[in-house]
Motif scaffolding. Structure first.
Motif, mmCIF file in Angstrom:
data_model
loop_
_atom_site.group_PDB
_atom_site.id
_atom_site.type_symbol
_atom_site.label_atom_id
_atom_site.label_comp_id
_atom_site.label_asym_id
_atom_site.label_seq_id
_atom_site.Cartn_x
_atom_site.Cartn_y
_atom_site.Cartn_z
ATOM 1 N N SER A 51 0.857 -1.179 0.000
ATOM 2 C CA SER A 51 0.000 0.000 0.000
ATOM 3 C C SER A 51 0.892 1.227 0.000
ATOM 4 N N ASP A 52 0.848 1.977 -1.088
ATOM 5 C CA ASP A 52 1.708 3.146 -1.271
ATOM 6 C C ASP A 52 3.172 2.753 -1.038
ATOM 7 N N ASN A 53 3.802 3.328 -0.032
ATOM 8 C CA ASN A 53 5.207 3.036 0.257
ATOM 9 C C ASN A 53 5.358 2.104 1.455
ATOM 10 N N HIS A 54 4.339 1.291 1.709
ATOM 11 C CA HIS A 54 4.379 0.339 2.813
ATOM 12 C C HIS A 54 4.241 -1.071 2.262
ATOM 13 N N VAL A 55 5.040 -1.987 2.810
ATOM 14 C CA VAL A 55 4.996 -3.385 2.404
ATOM 15 C C VAL A 55 4.937 -4.227 3.671
ATOM 16 N N TRP A 56 4.021 -5.196 3.694
ATOM 17 C CA TRP A 56 3.928 -6.144 4.794
ATOM 18 C C TRP A 56 4.206 -7.523 4.238
ATOM 19 N N ILE A 57 5.085 -8.266 4.897
ATOM 20 C CA ILE A 57 5.407 -9.632 4.498
ATOM 21 C C ILE A 57 4.957 -10.559 5.622
ATOM 22 N N PHE A 58 4.120 -11.548 5.267
ATOM 23 C CA PHE A 58 3.577 -12.500 6.230
ATOM 24 C C PHE A 58 4.015 -13.914 5.864
ATOM 25 N N ILE A 59 4.090 -14.780 6.854
ATOM 26 C CA ILE A 59 4.337 -16.200 6.631
ATOM 27 C C ILE A 59 2.974 -16.872 6.502
ATOM 28 N N ASN A 60 2.839 -17.749 5.507
ATOM 29 C CA ASN A 60 1.570 -18.423 5.219
ATOM 30 C C ASN A 60 1.689 -19.920 5.400
ATOM 31 N N GLY A 61 0.568 -20.576 5.261
ATOM 32 C CA GLY A 61 0.536 -22.029 5.186
ATOM 33 C C GLY A 61 0.717 -22.724 6.520
ATOM 34 N N GLU A 62 1.214 -23.947 6.426
ATOM 35 C CA GLU A 62 1.385 -24.787 7.610
ATOM 36 C C GLU A 62 2.451 -24.253 8.562
ATOM 37 N N ARG A 63 3.357 -23.465 8.053
ATOM 38 C CA ARG A 63 4.440 -22.941 8.897
ATOM 39 C C ARG A 63 3.996 -21.761 9.752
ATOM 40 N N LYS A 64 2.830 -21.215 9.478
ATOM 41 C CA LYS A 64 2.347 -20.087 10.279
ATOM 42 C C LYS A 64 1.854 -20.601 11.621
ATOM 43 N N LYS A 65 2.419 -20.065 12.679
ATOM 44 C CA LYS A 65 2.047 -20.419 14.051
ATOM 45 C C LYS A 65 1.520 -19.169 14.744
ATOM 46 N N TYR A 66 1.056 -19.336 15.965
ATOM 47 C CA TYR A 66 0.548 -18.173 16.701
ATOM 48 C C TYR A 66 1.655 -17.161 16.969
ATOM 49 N N TYR A 67 2.901 -17.604 17.009
ATOM 50 C CA TYR A 67 4.024 -16.716 17.287
ATOM 51 C C TYR A 67 4.694 -16.203 16.022
ATOM 52 N N SER A 68 4.178 -16.554 14.857
ATOM 53 C CA SER A 68 4.800 -16.139 13.597
ATOM 54 C C SER A 68 4.767 -14.621 13.456
ATOM 55 N N PRO A 69 5.910 -14.019 13.202
ATOM 56 C CA PRO A 69 5.953 -12.565 13.055
ATOM 57 C C PRO A 69 5.581 -12.140 11.637
ATOM 58 N N HIS A 70 5.408 -10.865 11.458
ATOM 59 C CA HIS A 70 5.303 -10.289 10.120
ATOM 60 C C HIS A 70 6.312 -9.146 10.055
ATOM 61 N N LEU A 71 6.647 -8.748 8.862
ATOM 62 C CA LEU A 71 7.620 -7.675 8.651
ATOM 63 C C LEU A 71 6.930 -6.528 7.938
ATOM 64 N N HIS A 72 6.977 -5.359 8.555
ATOM 65 C CA HIS A 72 6.421 -4.155 7.950
ATOM 66 C C HIS A 72 7.578 -3.288 7.473
ATOM 67 N N LEU A 73 7.540 -2.922 6.218
ATOM 68 C CA LEU A 73 8.586 -2.080 5.626
ATOM 69 C C LEU A 73 7.981 -0.761 5.187
ATOM 70 N N GLU A 74 8.651 0.313 5.547
ATOM 71 C CA GLU A 74 8.249 1.639 5.087
ATOM 72 C C GLU A 74 9.374 2.178 4.217
ATOM 73 N N LEU A 75 9.050 2.467 2.977
ATOM 74 C CA LEU A 75 10.046 2.934 2.014
ATOM 75 C C LEU A 75 9.976 4.450 1.913
ATOM 76 N N GLU A 76 11.102 5.101 2.178
ATOM 77 C CA GLU A 76 11.161 6.562 2.116
ATOM 78 C C GLU A 76 12.194 6.968 1.075
ATOM 79 N N LYS A 77 11.847 7.952 0.298
ATOM 80 C CA LYS A 77 12.754 8.455 -0.732
ATOM 81 C C LYS A 77 13.794 9.364 -0.076
#
Length: 165
Positions: free
Chosen positions: A44-70
């Motif tokens: 979304s715009d200059n933001h990217v979220w990366i999530f783990i999917n599938g069987e490897r996703k657990k309750y403790y699985s993190p996600h990564l939020h990236l904010e891109l700045e020029k």
């Protein structure tokens, strides 16, 4: 990234890339179109979220939020933030607010009992249990972060791989 020596629950990092912001975003769009079953991306715009999917996703699985700045024409400053699953984070915040509310209520009850010269042992006991509960929530959150450390490193490697292409 060393997580055991960190006090913060949410881990941050910063990276400067010698590429235009539009080029970097296009790399993430290209990766998203590959339909990798292990990962999902939201852009979304200059933001990217990366999530783990599938069987490897657990309750403790993190996600990564990236904010891109020029930074300038040919440089992008990336702010990364690892976080827990939003549902889990909301649940933890709910528990914190409940404990804080009950703590404030019992502070008022303690004051009332103290002013009326009534027994205050029960009030102190309940306030102590609430403080212990706060510390328990903190240590549970640290344990969850520790369990998700391998997946955090995996997301960081994926991020570096996408940027390097």
């Amino acid at each position: 990234m060393e997580v055991d020596n960190e006090v913060r629950l949410l881990l941050r990092f910063y990276k400067d890339v010698s590429q235009n912001t539009d080029v970097v975003i296009q790399k993430f769009i290209d990766f998203k179109q590959q339909k990798n079953p292990n990962y999902s991306l939201k852009i979304s715009d200059n933001h990217v979220w990366i999530f783990i999917n599938g069987e490897r996703k657990k309750y403790y699985s993190p996600h990564l939020h990236l904010e891109l700045e020029k930074s300038n024409e040919n440089e992008t400053h990336i702010r990364g933030l690892f976080g827990p699953d939003p549902t889990l984070w909301t649940f933890f915040m709910f528990l914190h607010f409940i404990i804080a509310g009950v703590f404030l209520i019992f502070c008022g009850i303690l004051y009332t009992h103290y002013t009326l010269k009534n027994a205050i042992t029960t009030d102190y006991t309940i306030l102590s249990l609430l403080v212990i509960s706060w510390f328990m929530l903190y240590f549970i959150a640290r344990k969850i972060r520790y369990k998700g450390n391998d997946q955090m490193q995996e997301l960081e490697k994926l991020f570096n791989k996408i940027i390097a292409t």
